[in-house]
Structure formats: C-alpha cells, structure tokens
Design a protein around this motif. Sequence first.
Motif, PDB file in Angstrom:
ATOM      1  N   VAL A   1      69.285  14.420  14.923  1.00  0.00           N
ATOM      2  CA  VAL A   1      68.038  13.638  14.907  1.00  0.00           C
ATOM      3  C   VAL A   1      68.388  12.158  14.852  1.00  0.00           C
ATOM      4  CG1 VAL A   1      65.934  13.153  13.619  1.00  0.00           C
ATOM      5  CG2 VAL A   1      66.750  15.511  13.842  1.00  0.00           C
TER       6      VAL A   1
ATOM      7  N   VAL B   1      57.552  15.670  16.021  1.00  0.00           N
ATOM      8  CA  VAL B   1      58.288  14.421  15.814  1.00  0.00           C
ATOM      9  C   VAL B   1      57.366  13.355  15.237  1.00  0.00           C
ATOM     10  CG1 VAL B   1      59.688  12.647  16.955  1.00  0.00           C
ATOM     11  CG2 VAL B   1      59.722  14.997  17.805  1.00  0.00           C
TER      12      VAL B   1
ATOM     13  N   ILE C   1      64.603  11.332  20.557  1.00  0.00           N
ATOM     14  CA  ILE C   1      64.369  12.320  19.498  1.00  0.00           C
ATOM     15  C   ILE C   1      65.703  12.733  18.875  1.00  0.00           C
ATOM     16  CG2 ILE C   1      63.508  14.633  18.954  1.00  0.00           C
ATOM     17  CD1 ILE C   1      61.369  14.227  21.123  1.00  0.00           C
TER      18      ILE C   1
ATOM     19  N   VAL D   1      61.996  14.952  12.394  1.00  0.00           N
ATOM     20  CA  VAL D   1      61.738  16.144  13.205  1.00  0.00           C
ATOM     21  C   VAL D   1      61.484  17.318  12.279  1.00  0.00           C
ATOM     22  CG1 VAL D   1      62.711  17.811  14.829  1.00  0.00           C
ATOM     23  CG2 VAL D   1      63.095  15.368  15.186  1.00  0.00           C
TER      24      VAL D   1
END
Length: 498
Positions: A326, A352, A304, A332
């Motif tokens: 990110v 996400v 992520i 995100v």
Amino acid sequence: MNVHALIADAVRRRADEPAIEHAGRRLTYRAFDAACAAFGEWLEARGCRPGDRVLLFLRNGFDYPVLLMGTMRAGMVAVPVNAKLHPREVAWIAGDAGPRFVFTHAEHVDALAAALPPGNAIEVIAIENFDLPASATAPAAPATVAPDDPAWIFYTSGTTGKPKGATLTHRNLVAASVNCLADVFDFRQTDRVLHVAPLSHGSGLYLLPALARGAHNIVHDRAGFRPDEVFDTIAALGVTAIAFVAPTMIVRLLEAAPRDDIGSLRGVIYGGAAIHLEHVRAAVARFGPIFHQLYGQGEAPMTISYLPGRDHQGADDETLVSAGYVRSGVEVRIRDEDDRDVPDGAEGEICVRGDVVMAGYWRNPEATARALAGGWLHTGDLGRFDSGGRLRVLDRRHDTIISGGTNIYPKEIEDVLAAHPAVREVVAFGVPDAEWGESVAVAVVADDPALDEQALLAFCKDHLASFKKPKHVHILPDLPKNAYGKVLRRDLRERYGR
C-alpha cells in the motif's frame, strides 16, 4: 496549491536545462514555464475562467505538455482523452464535460464538430493551425486555486457502459506526484525520461513527478508501439527511465531482439492491467530488476499500491503476482458485499481512502455516491492481503466466474495459459451453463497456427484444478480491445454467451 507549483523549484534550479524534448525541439524549464503561462493568458483572453474545461484530443507531441500544464496553471480544468478514440466517442465526452475549447488534429475537426451536441459553444481547434503563444518575459504566477478545485477530468475507458469523468483535484495530483517520488520511482534531475504511452493517461500523470524533480522529458510520438524504435531512442538519447508502459508493451519488448546498447535504462514503470507471471519473470531475466509496478485506477490515479524493482529480483511467485505494498498516505481495506471489513487474508472488494482519491464523477452524483460510499473508493476490484502484507488483486468484481457456487478468477486461468509457448494473448470469461450456472470459456490468440483446443485443454489439465478448466476454447486472430488497449471481456461474453 496549484499543481503547476510542483515545478517551481525546478524552474529556479534548472532554468536553462531541458524540460521537454520532442523530435529535436526542446523547451528549457524557464521556457516551458513561460509557455504554459502564455497559453493560460491566451485562454483568458478568449473568455476562459478558472474552472472552465479544455479538452485535448491529441497524439503525443511537442505542444501536449504545454497545453496540459498550461491549462491547469491558469486554474482551468484539463480533459485529456485518448487519441485512439473515435470522434463520436470524443463528442460524447465533450458533451458531458462541456469544454470551452477542444484541441485536436486537422483530420478530426469536421467529424468532431459535426458530432458535437446541437447549439454547443465549443470551439474546435486543429493543433496544426495553432501556434503556441509567445512566451512572456516575466510569467505571471500560477492561478490561485483551492486544493479541492478540479484540475484534470480523467474519463474512464467505459468497458461497462458510457465513460465517467473522474474529477481529479489539485490536491489529488500533488498527492499522487509526491507519493510516486516516495514509493514508486526516485526521478532525478539527471534522468532522461521517455514518454512512450499516451500523455492523456499514465505517462501524463508521471510527467508531473518527473518535472518536479527537474528531469529531462522526451516525448515519443510514433504511431503504435514499435520496440526497435524505442530501443533506438534509448540508445541515441541515453534514456534512463520510461515513465509508463502497459504489460502488453513489456511483452512486445520481450519479442524484440536483445540489444547491448540500452544499458542507460535504470527504471520502467508499468501497470494499467495485470501482467502474467511468465512475462514479468522473462522481463526481469532479460533487462534486470528495473521494473516498478503500480496498481491504481483513474479514480485514484496510478496510486494504490506498488511493487518496487528490488522486489522483482529473485522473487517468489506470491510476490510477483501481487500488486505490492500500500502506497504512502493511502489506506486500503478489503470489504464484503455488505461493506464490512473482512478478516486478514480473506477476499473481498478493495476499498481505498486518502488524498489521492477523486472528488467524484463529473456531473454524476448517483455514480459518485455508489463509488464513494462511506468515504471510501469502492474500486470494483476483488483482492486480499497475502502472507507478506502485499495486496493481491484477484479480478474485477463483475468478471468473477461463479460455477456451481464456487468463485473462479479469470486471471488464474489466464496465467496458466499465458505460460504455454504458443499462446500470445489469452482472456478467460464466464458463459451461461444450464447445470453449473456459469462455465469457463477462454479466447486465445496463438503464435502457432497448429495450436488447437485439445492441446490447450491438455495443458490446463496439468496446471489447473478440474473445476477451473475451460469448457469452451475459442482461437481467434485477435482479441477485442478498447482505445486504451484493454481487452473487452464483456464483448466476448456477449458474443459467446448466446
């Protein structure tokens, strides 16, 4: 694209160079590819077909990478589970995943077979009695699969109930591997990569990009995490990277005596849980800017956000407590309880989207619908973007303490108490309070037996706002943890919330 195709170029370029090493045994890239193909043929000869599951309940070892990659190479689905689980827990996972085979250690065979659902068609095989099939001289090509065919079922740790199987597709694993090489760590063919964490978890996921680059992967199988053994291995084999460690492992490394023979190490990937500011600063001071943080979860495997090693050197507190930037190819957003985007800098749930997000939970459409509502993975983590555009993970949504209508994030309290020189481990949690709804409690493991509640409360008074200070302090010999080493905050709430 079959995920095993990631290593095709390495097999061509690095055919006679080591791919896997364990306890003095090695497989070259050519031999590794052939062994994976032979294992796939072994499965097919026993009736396995693409989509069938193969469960690995194994400690790290020489065979593990072959069984893991060979299963996916043949178009079947690997189900790696933590070797620290109890056979009854594994039997529940097996009942859910429905594998054709379970590979485990001899000491678990009887207990596991007895705990499996009645009438099952699962064959349990002791790895000690299993010889890797002879490698074919001309391995068949990897099975043709669709990008969204399942490749790996990653069972969550189950801290809030029964574990759920995050179904990771070939697309997910390829995207996560490419993403790692783009952002987190530039594995090279000259790297010697040490896998000290379970291959069933983060280290197995980072095996993929390391293999893709033709690196030499060294599998570490010692029981428990012993820093001196890790340092010895680094020194003896010239290890340049550690594929994955949890923050608790970094703390253990800091507790060991300094060494001057581990200068080959240029990278350590860490994540899986929050690290306290005091510990990350000490690690960088001791070892240099070799630490690369990742934030992710089984549903978006390790992918992520990231904080690269260069951002650890001389960084301010805001940078070091963040989860970084990110990742490439990932979106995100921060959303409120009504699933609406919040303004920049505001707090909400981290959501996400991207090719790294799981297809869903195995045979659990209700949980899948909740987690992937609107096409976004709802992580259950609360966060915000800081002034530098970095993602800040505040806490798990359900761990937030609400006292007098004000949100208190346990990690804030834990970061403060972790800086106390006598505190080894700490966890904060909420307990019912007749006046405030909830009040703050902490459980502490101390290095100094003389440490008492009053000393801890006095320390908090100097570093925390009054409403965040703990009302209850429990000094314990150890903290309850699951098989992945995560503290079971829920158990503490139940124990002391009465």
